[in-house]
Design a protein around this motif. Structure first.
Motif, PDB file in Angstrom:
ATOM      1  N   ALA A 186      -3.005  15.973   7.523  1.00 37.61           N
ATOM      2  CA  ALA A 186      -4.467  13.907   8.283  1.00 37.61           C
ATOM      3  C   ALA A 186      -4.971  13.734   7.670  1.00 37.61           C
ATOM      4  CB  ALA A 186      -3.739  14.621   9.207  1.00 37.61           C
ATOM      5  N   ILE A 187      -6.069  14.588   6.651  1.00 41.66           N
ATOM      6  CA  ILE A 187      -6.911  14.642   6.680  1.00 41.66           C
ATOM      7  C   ILE A 187      -6.906  13.347   5.678  1.00 41.66           C
ATOM      8  CG2 ILE A 187      -9.210  15.304   4.981  1.00 41.66           C
ATOM      9  CD1 ILE A 187      -9.900  17.322   7.293  1.00 41.66           C
ATOM     10  N   LEU A 188      -6.141  14.442   4.911  1.00 42.82           N
ATOM     11  CA  LEU A 188      -5.923  12.989   2.856  1.00 42.82           C
ATOM     12  C   LEU A 188      -5.551  11.903   3.192  1.00 42.82           C
ATOM     13  CD1 LEU A 188      -4.596  16.217   1.011  1.00 42.82           C
ATOM     14  CD2 LEU A 188      -6.418  14.694   0.727  1.00 42.82           C
ATOM     15  N   MET A 213       0.867  -1.029   0.326  1.00 43.48           N
ATOM     16  CA  MET A 213       0.034  -0.199   0.269  1.00 43.48           C
ATOM     17  C   MET A 213       0.949   1.122  -0.525  1.00 43.48           C
ATOM     18  SD  MET A 213      -3.151  -1.529  -0.462  1.00 43.48           S
ATOM     19  CE  MET A 213      -3.961  -3.109   0.081  1.00 43.48           C
ATOM     20  N   ALA A 214       0.834   2.373  -0.670  1.00 43.92           N
ATOM     21  CA  ALA A 214       1.554   3.714  -0.883  1.00 43.92           C
ATOM     22  C   ALA A 214       1.085   4.425   0.179  1.00 43.92           C
ATOM     23  CB  ALA A 214       0.894   4.533  -1.780  1.00 43.92           C
ATOM     24  N   THR A 215       1.834   4.862   0.766  1.00 42.34           N
ATOM     25  CA  THR A 215       2.506   5.780   1.947  1.00 42.34           C
ATOM     26  C   THR A 215       2.567   7.480   1.229  1.00 42.34           C
ATOM     27  OG1 THR A 215       2.575   4.003   3.598  1.00 42.34           O
ATOM     28  CG2 THR A 215       3.152   6.452   3.964  1.00 42.34           C
ATOM     29  N   VAL A 216       1.915   8.744   1.652  1.00 43.34           N
ATOM     30  CA  VAL A 216       2.330   9.672   1.160  1.00 43.34           C
ATOM     31  C   VAL A 216       3.319  11.097   2.268  1.00 43.34           C
ATOM     32  CG1 VAL A 216       1.338  11.418   0.257  1.00 43.34           C
ATOM     33  CG2 VAL A 216       0.291   9.830  -0.698  1.00 43.34           C
ATOM     34  N   HIS A 217       3.505  10.599   2.307  1.00 40.27           N
ATOM     35  CA  HIS A 217       4.756  11.495   3.508  1.00 40.27           C
ATOM     36  C   HIS A 217       5.191  12.647   3.318  1.00 40.27           C
ATOM     37  CE1 HIS A 217       7.180   7.596   3.566  1.00 40.27           C
ATOM     38  NE2 HIS A 217       7.725   7.529   2.553  1.00 40.27           N
ATOM     39  N   HIS A 218       4.134  13.554   1.966  1.00 37.02           N
ATOM     40  CA  HIS A 218       4.501  15.225   2.394  1.00 37.02           C
ATOM     41  C   HIS A 218       3.442  15.191   0.776  1.00 37.02           C
ATOM     42  CE1 HIS A 218       4.784  19.016   3.669  1.00 37.02           C
ATOM     43  NE2 HIS A 218       4.639  19.883   1.984  1.00 37.02           N
ATOM     44  N   TRP A 219       1.921  15.844   1.100  1.00 39.03           N
ATOM     45  CA  TRP A 219       0.949  15.660   0.071  1.00 39.03           C
ATOM     46  C   TRP A 219       1.060  17.473  -0.847  1.00 39.03           C
ATOM     47  CZ3 TRP A 219      -3.023  12.502  -1.381  1.00 39.03           C
ATOM     48  CH2 TRP A 219      -3.177  11.037  -0.429  1.00 39.03           C
ATOM     49  N   THR A 220       0.886  17.416  -2.245  1.00 38.60           N
ATOM     50  CA  THR A 220       0.503  18.550  -3.038  1.00 38.60           C
ATOM     51  C   THR A 220      -0.794  18.175  -3.036  1.00 38.60           C
ATOM     52  OG1 THR A 220       1.372  17.897  -4.623  1.00 38.60           O
ATOM     53  CG2 THR A 220       3.001  18.482  -2.989  1.00 38.60           C
ATOM     54  N   GLY A 221      -1.446  19.581  -4.604  1.00 44.09           N
ATOM     55  CA  GLY A 221      -2.050  19.335  -5.334  1.00 44.09           C
ATOM     56  C   GLY A 221      -2.579  18.084  -5.952  1.00 44.09           C
ATOM     57  N   LEU A 222      -1.402  17.663  -6.550  1.00 48.09           N
ATOM     58  CA  LEU A 222      -1.163  16.593  -7.054  1.00 48.09           C
ATOM     59  C   LEU A 222      -1.055  15.390  -6.889  1.00 48.09           C
ATOM     60  CD1 LEU A 222       0.453  15.906 -10.055  1.00 48.09           C
ATOM     61  CD2 LEU A 222       2.675  15.383  -9.057  1.00 48.09           C
ATOM     62  N   GLU A 223      -0.398  14.955  -5.631  1.00 47.74           N
ATOM     63  CA  GLU A 223      -2.019  13.474  -4.896  1.00 47.74           C
ATOM     64  C   GLU A 223      -2.846  13.808  -4.279  1.00 47.74           C
ATOM     65  OE1 GLU A 223       2.910  14.201  -4.556  1.00 47.74           O
ATOM     66  OE2 GLU A 223       1.284  15.560  -3.811  1.00 47.74           O
TER      67      GLU A 223
END
Length: 365
Positions: free
Chosen positions: A55-57, A1-11
């Motif tokens: 955190a919501i994402l 499963m993928a883990t996002v370390h830092h969200w931007t608008g792209l993710e």
């Protein structure tokens, strides 16, 4: 499963598309304003959600199923996602759902390859997965597949004659057994105990192997077929150790069990083993009858089984001066097949048979 370390608008956009939601529906699911999501859609990697929104994402992604994760990772790749400033924003931990399915399929293909002694192909299939993931990053399903792969690697090494050492059947079997014990799967642990007993027999520890086989022949963790095989191998180890009469009785009990179970291949193998036990006591007539039965029974015609049958047949023929030349021809044929398929242990056995009878004729018994 993928883990996002830092969200931007792209993710965030990739997650919305993976969830197959409109901008408005995505905003409602996250509890955010439509304008916020629209900003992400427009600026992509040039904008970053606030920490509380990050955190919501995270929560939305964590709650998504495997299919959404697969689409999310695919979309990121298609959108040209990569590291920003040398920092990796997304990682994948362990296999994804479709990889588990592919891994399972490859294990089925490995079993077939091993049955045909296609060792190079089997090794490639197993290495594909054993070198791809570390046990620490796998969940229970992944660990089960990892242990099965390791056990099959042990079968490969065993059939190639690599019995002892750091890159051997024994090493692989012990590793697989440890993982199955960790997963608390008693049947698989017992099967590995049976495989390790085979290693003891192949390495010449006949008394130790016979003792382990006897214990496993009445072990309820094993299936009825595996218990019957253990009983047969008790006889094999005893016969190799010169105890032919008792070995015969044990093998005959296993033969009756295989007949009740309707296992033609195991039944044929048992006839072959019994033939060698009868040769051991000098009953060559019965030995030849049994080996003929073995050759005409069973459904397997793998190179391994052909070599084993020819080796046993040649051994019996070599034990009689009148059929010695025929025995040598049969053993030469077995050696040629063993060499062709890389059956090192079988080649050693053939050479051992020739040496035991000696160049001047059969030894006196």
């Amino acid at each position: 499963m993928a883990t996002v370390h830092h969200w931007t608008g792209l993710e965030a956009r990739a997650l919305r598309l993976a969830l197959r939601l409109s901008v408005r529906a995505f905003a409602e699911r996250l509890g955010l304003a439509v304008a916020t999501v629209s900003k992400w859609e427009k600026l992509l990697a040039a904008t970053e959600p606030r920490p509380d929104t990050q955190a919501i994402l995270d929560t939305a992604l964590a709650r998504a199923d495997a299919a959404v994760h697969l689409r999310f990772e695919t979309l990121l790749s298609e959108l040209g996602h990569g590291a920003s400033g040398g920092r990796r924003r997304v990682t994948t931990a362990g296999p994804r759902a479709w990889e588990y399915e592919s891994w399972t399929d490859d294990l089925d293909r490995t079993v077939v390859a091993l049955s045909r002694q296609s060792f190079a192909f089997a090794d490639a299939l197993l290495s594909r997965w054993l070198t791809r993931f570390q046990p620490a990053e796998l969940d229970d399903k992944g660990l089960y597949l990892f242990a099965r792969s390791t056990a099959l690697l042990g079968d490969l090494k065993r059939d190639q004659g690599a019995v002892l050492g750091p890159l051997s059947a024994q090493h692989s079997y012990a590793g697989a057994r440890s993982v199955f014990a960790q997963l608390d799967i008693p049947r698989r642990v017992a099967q590995l105990d049976l495989s390790l007993a085979v290693v003891s027999e192949m390495s010449g520890k006949l008394e130790t192997a016979a003792h382990h086989y006897e214990t496993l022949a009445v072990d309820d963790r094993l299936s009825r077929r595996d218990r019957a095989r253990a009983r047969l191998w008790v006889g094999t180890a005893l016969s190799k150790d010169g105890n032919h009469d008792y070995a015969t009785r044990v093998m005959q009990a296993a033969i009756r069990e295989f007949e009740d179970l309707t296992e033609p291949d195991d039944w044929a193998v048992a006839q072959q083993k019994l033939a060698l036990a009868r040769r051991g006591v000098g009953d060559l007539t019965a030995a030849l009858q049994l080996i003929d039965t073995a050759r005409s029974s069973g459904t397997s015609d793998s190179p391994m089984q052909r070599v084993r049958l020819d080796t046993a047949h040649g051994h019996i023929l070599l034990s009689d001066a009148a059929t010695r030349d025929d025995g040598l021809l049969v053993l030469d044929r077995a050696a040629s097949t063993a060499a062709k398929y890389g059956l090192v242990h079988q080649l050693r056995s053939i050479e051992g048979v020739k040496a035991s009878e000696g160049p001047a004729g059969p030894r006196q018994r």
